[in-house]
Motif scaffolding. Structure first.
Motif: not given
Length: 211
Positions: A35-40, A46-50, A52-63, A162-168
């Motif tokens: 999921x993190x890779x797909x969102x990334x 494209x927005x210039x975010x790394x 690692x930031x995506x992993x952290x943001x998803x963690x915050x969203x789950x929280x 995640x797979x639908x978004x392009x995750x591996x």
């Protein structure tokens, strides 16, 4: 407490490193990192975010999902959200991309085992579950559904999304799913703090994987 904190942050750092190794193996990721890779790849890169930031943001969203479930975070929960993605993003800068297949296989095997060690270390510190584990246990408490059913439903949902978004998704995804429970079961007793016998603190359920 000093030992707990050192073990917590060391475990979370090693967890981030294990994510980076599995990503560089490019043989399939664990469910949440699919999921993190797909969102990334779809939104963050494209927005210039790394990554690692995506992993952290998803963690915050789950929280945030803990709020209606009435789950209470601990120090380890907050540290999980901040540390794992940051370390993974940093490690990805230094671990070579597109290695030959034998090296990729080594990365995958090392990453999965290291993930099990790291999970045992940070969970054993006893300072709060990760956001994803808390989501699972919260849903179990609120719905009364079996743990395995809730865990499977969550992981299938994030893998498909995640797979639908392009995750591996690949052999690494399957190997991780098969190995992480037994690995945590092995390493958790050795790292559990506060009991003479770590086995006394093992949950009466199959480890769901940290993250």
């Amino acid at each position: 407490m000093t030992r707990r904190l050192i073990q917590l942050f060391l475990g979370l750092s090693l967890y981030g490193l294990s994510i980076a190794l599995i990503i560089r193996a490019d043989l399939g990721l664990d469910p949440w990192d699919v999921l993190s890779q797909g969102v990334f790849e779809r939104f963050a890169e494209p927005a210039g975010l790394g990554f690692g930031m995506v992993v952290n943001l998803i963690g915050m969203a789950v929280l945030l999902l803990w709020i209606p479930l009435r789950q209470k975070p601990g120090i380890g929960t907050i540290a999980n959200v901040l540390v794992i993605g940051s370390v993974a993003g940093l490690a990805l800068r230094y671990i070579p991309a597109d290695p030959v297949l034998p090296v990729r296989s080594l990365f995958l095997a090392t990453g999965i085992v290291l993930n099990g060690v790291a999970s045992g270390a940070y969970i054993g510190a006893g300072l709060g579950p990760g956001p994803r584990d808390g989501l699972m246990t919260g849903l179990v408490a609120r719905t009364g559904w079996p743990i395995k059913a809730v865990r499977t439903a969550i992981e299938l949902t994030v893998v498909v999304a995640g797979w639908a978004l392009g995750g591996s998704v690949g052999v690494g995804t399957i190997l991780y799913a098969l190995a992480i429970g037994p690995l945590v079961q092995i390493f958790l007793p050795a790292f559990t703090v506060g009991k003479e016998d770590g086995r006394k603190t093992l949950p009466d359920r199959e480890p769901a994987g940290p993250a």
